[in-house]
Design an enzyme around this catalytic site. Structure first.
Site, short mmCIF file in Angstrom:
data_model
loop_
_atom_site.label_atom_id
_atom_site.label_comp_id
_atom_site.label_asym_id
_atom_site.label_seq_id
_atom_site.Cartn_x
_atom_site.Cartn_y
_atom_site.Cartn_z
N ASN A 72 -32.62 -9.56 12.99
CA ASN A 72 -33.55 -9.40 14.21
C ASN A 72 -34.58 -8.35 13.52
O ASN A 72 -35.62 -8.40 13.85
CB ASN A 72 -32.69 -8.85 14.94
CG ASN A 72 -32.21 -10.00 16.06
OD1 ASN A 72 -33.09 -10.68 16.28
ND2 ASN A 72 -31.26 -9.72 16.78
N HIS A 119 -37.01 -10.19 17.17
CA HIS A 119 -36.11 -10.69 18.09
C HIS A 119 -36.63 -12.34 18.38
O HIS A 119 -35.35 -13.04 18.60
CB HIS A 119 -36.25 -9.77 19.31
CG HIS A 119 -34.66 -9.69 19.90
ND1 HIS A 119 -34.01 -8.53 19.44
CD2 HIS A 119 -33.90 -10.52 20.75
CE1 HIS A 119 -33.06 -8.44 20.01
NE2 HIS A 119 -32.85 -9.65 20.71
N ASP A 134 -33.61 -15.43 18.12
CA ASP A 134 -33.51 -16.40 18.94
C ASP A 134 -33.45 -17.63 18.64
O ASP A 134 -32.87 -18.70 18.81
CB ASP A 134 -34.57 -16.09 20.38
CG ASP A 134 -34.06 -14.97 20.99
OD1 ASP A 134 -33.13 -14.32 20.89
OD2 ASP A 134 -34.74 -14.69 21.96
N GLU A 189 -24.25 -13.21 19.14
CA GLU A 189 -24.32 -13.90 18.01
C GLU A 189 -22.85 -14.69 17.66
O GLU A 189 -22.74 -14.82 16.63
CB GLU A 189 -24.90 -13.32 16.88
CG GLU A 189 -25.06 -11.85 16.84
CD GLU A 189 -23.46 -11.50 16.14
OE1 GLU A 189 -22.84 -11.12 17.42
OE2 GLU A 189 -23.34 -11.20 15.05
P1 GH3 Z 1 -21.51 -8.65 11.11
O1 GH3 Z 1 -21.88 -9.30 10.00
O2 GH3 Z 1 -20.58 -7.67 11.01
O3 GH3 Z 1 -21.09 -9.54 12.21
O4 GH3 Z 1 -23.02 -7.87 11.56
P2 GH3 Z 1 -24.09 -8.26 12.73
O5 GH3 Z 1 -25.03 -7.40 12.57
O6 GH3 Z 1 -24.08 -9.64 13.04
O7 GH3 Z 1 -23.22 -7.86 13.83
P3 GH3 Z 1 -23.57 -6.74 15.21
O8 GH3 Z 1 -22.33 -6.72 16.05
O9 GH3 Z 1 -23.67 -5.39 14.50
O10 GH3 Z 1 -24.90 -7.26 15.75
C1 GH3 Z 1 -25.04 -8.25 16.30
C2 GH3 Z 1 -26.60 -8.50 16.83
O11 GH3 Z 1 -26.86 -9.62 17.68
C3 GH3 Z 1 -27.08 -7.19 17.60
C4 GH3 Z 1 -27.89 -7.82 18.69
O12 GH3 Z 1 -29.29 -7.38 18.78
C5 GH3 Z 1 -28.12 -9.35 18.18
N1 GH3 Z 1 -27.99 -10.15 19.40
C6 GH3 Z 1 -27.21 -10.30 20.32
N2 GH3 Z 1 -27.47 -11.29 21.16
C7 GH3 Z 1 -28.92 -11.48 20.79
C8 GH3 Z 1 -29.86 -12.68 21.22
O13 GH3 Z 1 -29.72 -13.09 22.31
N3 GH3 Z 1 -31.09 -12.70 20.59
C9 GH3 Z 1 -31.37 -11.96 19.49
N4 GH3 Z 1 -32.44 -12.27 18.67
N5 GH3 Z 1 -30.23 -11.11 19.04
C10 GH3 Z 1 -29.19 -10.91 19.61
MG MG Z 2 -22.31 -10.84 13.52
#
Ligand code: GH3
Ligand code: MG
Length: 316
Positions: A183, A188, A192, A219
């Site tokens: 992201n 963003h 998505d 995610e």
């Molecule tokens: P890890 O490998 O440990 O899972 O790291 P990660 O970065 O995948 O996990 P983390 O939980 O730190 O971050 C998850 C991210 O997912 C943060 C958030 O902004 C993003 N995210 C959550 N929902 C959505 C969405 O609907 N759309 C987008 N573009 N990003 C999203």
């Molecule tokens: Mg993750």
């Protein structure tokens, strides 16, 4: 966002003080009002307040109102906010542009209070009904796969059904690796897009009619695999891992070399007897395995029996 039982919040984005005063007097009895006098401020206020509707002046001092609208529609946390443009511009081409960008309505100045009130009310009602329907429908609006609410129902039902049939039930949790970084790097809206592609790739790996996929949150996705033993769940999980790793994003500038990976945690019960005491425990076992997969390097499947996981947890 405001629920259906509280006063709706309306964001007014307007730099002209006399119009602002007029709008406030029209709406302050019916809504909670928040104000931004510049486009950039509108993003920040909208994020903080999650308004039910935005009245947007077309001519702002910093950013063109059409551009503000375009940005809102591209941001996951802003795109659901209905936008009504306010403008002194009678040009039909401008109106067409605004509507094409996703604005709900276009009101030209001078306007009457009654008309503007009616339009605002209509769009707020519509938005609230849509939200209620989305939840009822159990579908995640971004990816089109079932949402968490649907998962809770399906998982509980399958848990009971598999107990009755004395058949194993497996869950697989799928969490995209380093998604936050993706992201941050690509923005963003692209994030998505990746979520949609991942959801589609995972869905393709489900072959049996009873197999089920939901977006668990952010995610994270979850699979429910009825009548599937530990080995079977491991195979499905590995296929899902490979399918996600095989995704290519050549059509997006700068993303040709991007490889998306995921970590997966499985759990199984009822093989042959029930060891855990409910779907929540089975979910927690899958989650613990997911955590192990992350900790041992990501882009992998962890499929240890629940007992082994809790032994290890208690040994820590
Ligand atoms: P890890 O490998 O440990 O899972 O790291 P990660 O970065 O995948 O996990 P983390 O939980 O730190 O971050 C998850 C991210 O997912 C943060 C958030 O902004 C993003 N995210 C959550 N929902 C959505 C969405 O609907 N759309 C987008 N573009 N990003 C999203
Ligand atoms: Mg993750």
């Amino acid at each position: 966002m405001a629920g259906t039982d509280v006063r709706p919040t309306v964001l007014i984005v307007e730099d002209d003080p006399s119009t602002l005063r007029l709008l406030s007097s029209i709406f302050r009895d019916s809504y909670d009002l928040v104000v931004a006098t510049e486009g950039r401020e509108a993003y920040a206020v909208a994020r903080a307040e999650q308004p039910d509707l935005m009245l947007l002046d077309l001519n702002l001092p910093d950013i063109d109102g059409l551009q503000v609208c375009r940005t809102f529609k591209a941001e996951p946390d802003l795109q659901h906010i209905p936008i009504i443009f306010l403008t002194g511009d009678q040009n039909p081409a401008t109106e067409e542009k605004g509507i094409t960008l996703g604005a709900m309505d276009f009101v030209t100045k001078p306007f009457t209070a009654a008309v503007l009130q009616a339009r605002v009310r209509t769009h707020i009602d519509l938005r609230r009904k849509t939200m209620a329907l989305e939840t009822l429908a159990g579908t995640d609006a971004l990816t089109g796969v079932p949402n968490r609410r649907s998962f809770d129902e399906v998982a509980e039902r399958e848990w009971r059904r598999m107990a009755r049939e004395r058949s194993p039930l497996s869950l697989v949790m799928v969490d995209i690796d380093h998604f936050k970084g993706l992201n941050d790097t690509f923005g963003h809206p692209f994030g998505d897009h990746v979520l949609r592609r991942v959801a589609a790739a995972v869905r393709e790996q489900l072959r049996r009619p009873g197999d089920y996929l939901a977006r668990f949150g952010g995610e994270e996705f979850v699979l429910v695999l009825p009548a599937t033993d530990r080995n079977g769940a491991g195979t499905v999980a590995e296929n899902v891992r490979l399918a996600i790793g095989a995704l290519r994003f050549d059509d997006h500038p700068g993303a040709a070399d991007l490889r998306v990976t995921a970590s997966l945690g499985c759990s199984t019960d009822g093989e042959p007897k029930r060891d855990v005491d409910g779907i929540a425990a089975l979910l927690s076992a899958a989650d613990q395995n997911l955590y192990r997969a992350k900790r041992s390097g990501r882009n992998r499947v962890e499929n240890s029996p629940a007992a082994a996981v809790s032994d290890e947890t208690s040994a820590r």
